[in-house]
Every structure is written in C-alpha cells, then in structure tokens.
Motif scaffolding. Structure first.
Motif, short mmCIF file in Angstrom:
data_model
loop_
_atom_site.label_atom_id
_atom_site.label_comp_id
_atom_site.label_asym_id
_atom_site.label_seq_id
_atom_site.Cartn_x
_atom_site.Cartn_y
_atom_site.Cartn_z
N LEU A 108 -10.05 51.53 30.59
CA LEU A 108 -9.84 52.00 31.96
C LEU A 108 -9.27 53.41 31.96
N MET A 109 -8.31 53.69 31.07
CA MET A 109 -7.72 55.02 30.99
C MET A 109 -8.75 56.06 30.56
N THR A 110 -9.59 55.71 29.59
CA THR A 110 -10.64 56.62 29.14
C THR A 110 -11.57 56.98 30.29
N ARG A 111 -11.92 55.98 31.09
CA ARG A 111 -12.79 56.24 32.25
C ARG A 111 -12.08 57.16 33.25
N CYS A 112 -10.79 56.90 33.50
CA CYS A 112 -10.02 57.75 34.40
C CYS A 112 -10.02 59.19 33.92
N MET A 113 -9.74 59.39 32.64
CA MET A 113 -9.65 60.75 32.10
C MET A 113 -10.99 61.47 32.17
N SER A 114 -12.04 60.77 31.81
CA SER A 114 -13.38 61.38 31.84
C SER A 114 -13.76 61.80 33.26
N ASP A 115 -13.60 60.89 34.20
CA ASP A 115 -13.99 61.20 35.58
C ASP A 115 -13.09 62.26 36.19
N THR A 129 5.79 51.50 35.14
CA THR A 129 6.81 50.46 35.06
C THR A 129 7.57 50.66 33.74
N LEU A 130 8.72 50.07 33.64
CA LEU A 130 9.53 50.23 32.43
C LEU A 130 8.80 49.69 31.20
N ASN A 131 8.12 48.58 31.34
CA ASN A 131 7.41 48.01 30.19
C ASN A 131 6.07 48.69 29.92
N GLY A 132 5.54 49.44 30.88
CA GLY A 132 4.28 50.15 30.70
C GLY A 132 4.41 51.48 29.98
N GLU A 133 5.64 51.94 29.82
CA GLU A 133 5.87 53.26 29.22
C GLU A 133 5.23 53.38 27.83
N ALA A 134 5.32 52.36 27.00
CA ALA A 134 4.74 52.42 25.65
C ALA A 134 3.22 52.56 25.71
N PHE A 135 2.57 51.85 26.63
CA PHE A 135 1.11 51.97 26.78
C PHE A 135 0.74 53.41 27.14
N TYR A 136 1.40 53.97 28.14
CA TYR A 136 1.06 55.32 28.56
C TYR A 136 1.37 56.33 27.47
N ARG A 137 2.45 56.13 26.74
CA ARG A 137 2.78 57.02 25.63
C ARG A 137 1.65 56.96 24.59
N ALA A 138 1.14 55.77 24.31
CA ALA A 138 0.03 55.62 23.35
C ALA A 138 -1.24 56.31 23.86
N CYS A 139 -1.32 56.52 25.16
CA CYS A 139 -2.46 57.22 25.76
C CYS A 139 -2.21 58.72 25.90
N GLY A 140 -1.12 59.21 25.30
CA GLY A 140 -0.84 60.64 25.29
C GLY A 140 0.11 61.15 26.35
N PHE A 141 0.68 60.25 27.15
CA PHE A 141 1.62 60.68 28.19
C PHE A 141 2.99 60.93 27.57
N GLN A 142 3.75 61.82 28.18
CA GLN A 142 5.13 62.10 27.81
C GLN A 142 6.03 61.64 28.95
N SER A 143 7.15 61.03 28.62
CA SER A 143 8.12 60.65 29.64
C SER A 143 8.79 61.91 30.17
N VAL A 144 8.89 62.02 31.50
CA VAL A 144 9.49 63.19 32.13
C VAL A 144 10.90 62.87 32.62
N GLU A 145 11.01 61.75 33.37
CA GLU A 145 12.32 61.41 33.93
C GLU A 145 12.29 59.98 34.49
N PRO A 146 13.46 59.34 34.54
CA PRO A 146 13.54 58.07 35.27
C PRO A 146 13.21 58.37 36.74
N PHE A 147 12.50 57.45 37.39
CA PHE A 147 12.08 57.70 38.75
C PHE A 147 12.15 56.41 39.56
N PRO A 148 13.30 56.16 40.19
CA PRO A 148 13.38 54.95 41.03
C PRO A 148 12.50 55.10 42.28
N ILE A 149 11.66 54.13 42.51
CA ILE A 149 10.78 54.13 43.68
C ILE A 149 11.37 53.19 44.72
N THR A 150 11.53 53.70 45.94
CA THR A 150 12.04 52.86 47.02
C THR A 150 10.85 52.25 47.74
#
Length: 166
Positions: A108-115, A129-150
C-alpha cells in the motif's frame, strides 16, 4: 497468500470500517491505555467517505475478495497543519491483524509513493500511531515530534508526526 491492491470506492465503506475496527482494536492495545482506546476507537475506525472516493486511497484484497489492508494519501493534512505546496499526507492505514508481516502495508505504501510522485508530491507527512512508528520508519520516514491529536469530545490521542522525502 496473494493479494491485489486497487483504488477504493464508496462501496468499500463497510469492509474498510470492519478492517479498521479489527486492526486497531488488536494492534493498538499494546501501545495505548485501555481508557484512551475505549474513547478513541469509535472515532478513528470509521471509513472516511472522502478518502474512499479520493482516487488516492487503496485497499488490498485477498483472492476471495476480502479487504485485508487499506491506506492512502491526500494533499490535505488530516490535522490542517504542516501543509506545503509539494507535500502530501499518509492517511488511515490499517492491516488485518491476522495478515501482518506479509507485505500488505508495504505494498500500500509503495502504491502511495508511486502515485504521489506522479502527482508532483516531493514529501510525505504522517501522523503515526505509537505502535505504527516502526512500520513508517522501515518505509523511510523520520520521526519529527510527538503530536497529540485532539479528537471530537476532547479525546487526546498521542501520535508521532513523521516525514520522508519521495
């Protein structure tokens, strides 16, 4: 197991909601307190109609036609923040917990990036999400900051803002 990724439609609404409910209820429980999930899950597990028909939201289907993954991207930020003329935002990813680790999220991420590249996007933001951070990091994302969503009703849902160049 084989699966196919396709662009979502409004007709996928019930199946995507069921997927997100199953996915988030199982996969988020080790990262969040039960009292947060009790309030947040009803708010974050509904398929978003505007995403389903955006042309940039995708579903992964198994050979029987069951939706086992979903996710996409939009130009608009879900938070209304951190938008630039050349960035996009990863949106509402989820994988069936019975099928994690099988390449569904990565496909799904590959399709997102290509399109997104085809649409002139140079960078992605993600509110993970807190548990999704490792997945996104494995996809090349860098953590920027904690971001509480209201969320509606004043529910504060901890997340992490992440970004990556495309």
């Amino acid at each position: 197991m084989s699966f196919q990724v396709r662009t979502s439609t409004q007709a996928d609404s019930e199946a995507v909601t069921a997927l997100l409910q199953k996915s988030y209820a199982v996969l988020l429980r080790d990262a969040y307190a039960a009292e947060i999930l009790d309030k947040a899950l009803p708010l974050i597990t509904k398929a978003r109609p505007e995403l389903l028909v955006s042309g940039s939201y995708y579903v992964a289907e198994d050979d029987a036609g069951r939706i086992i993954g979903a996710g996409g991207w939009t130009k608009q930020s879900p938070t209304g923040e951190d938008e630039t003329p050349d960035n996009g935002n990863i949106r509402h990813f989820g994988t069936d917990p019975d099928h994690t680790g099988k390449g569904i999220g990565r496909s799904l991420m590959t399709r997102c990036m290509s399109d997104a590249l085809d649409a002139g996007i140079a960078e992605f933001n993600c509110y993970s999400t807190l548990n999704g951070e490792a997945f996104y990091r494995a996809c090349g994302f860098q953590s920027v900051e904690p971001f509480p969503i209201t969320l509606p009703g004043g529910v504060v849902f901890p997340s992490v803002r992440m970004s990556r160049s495309l």
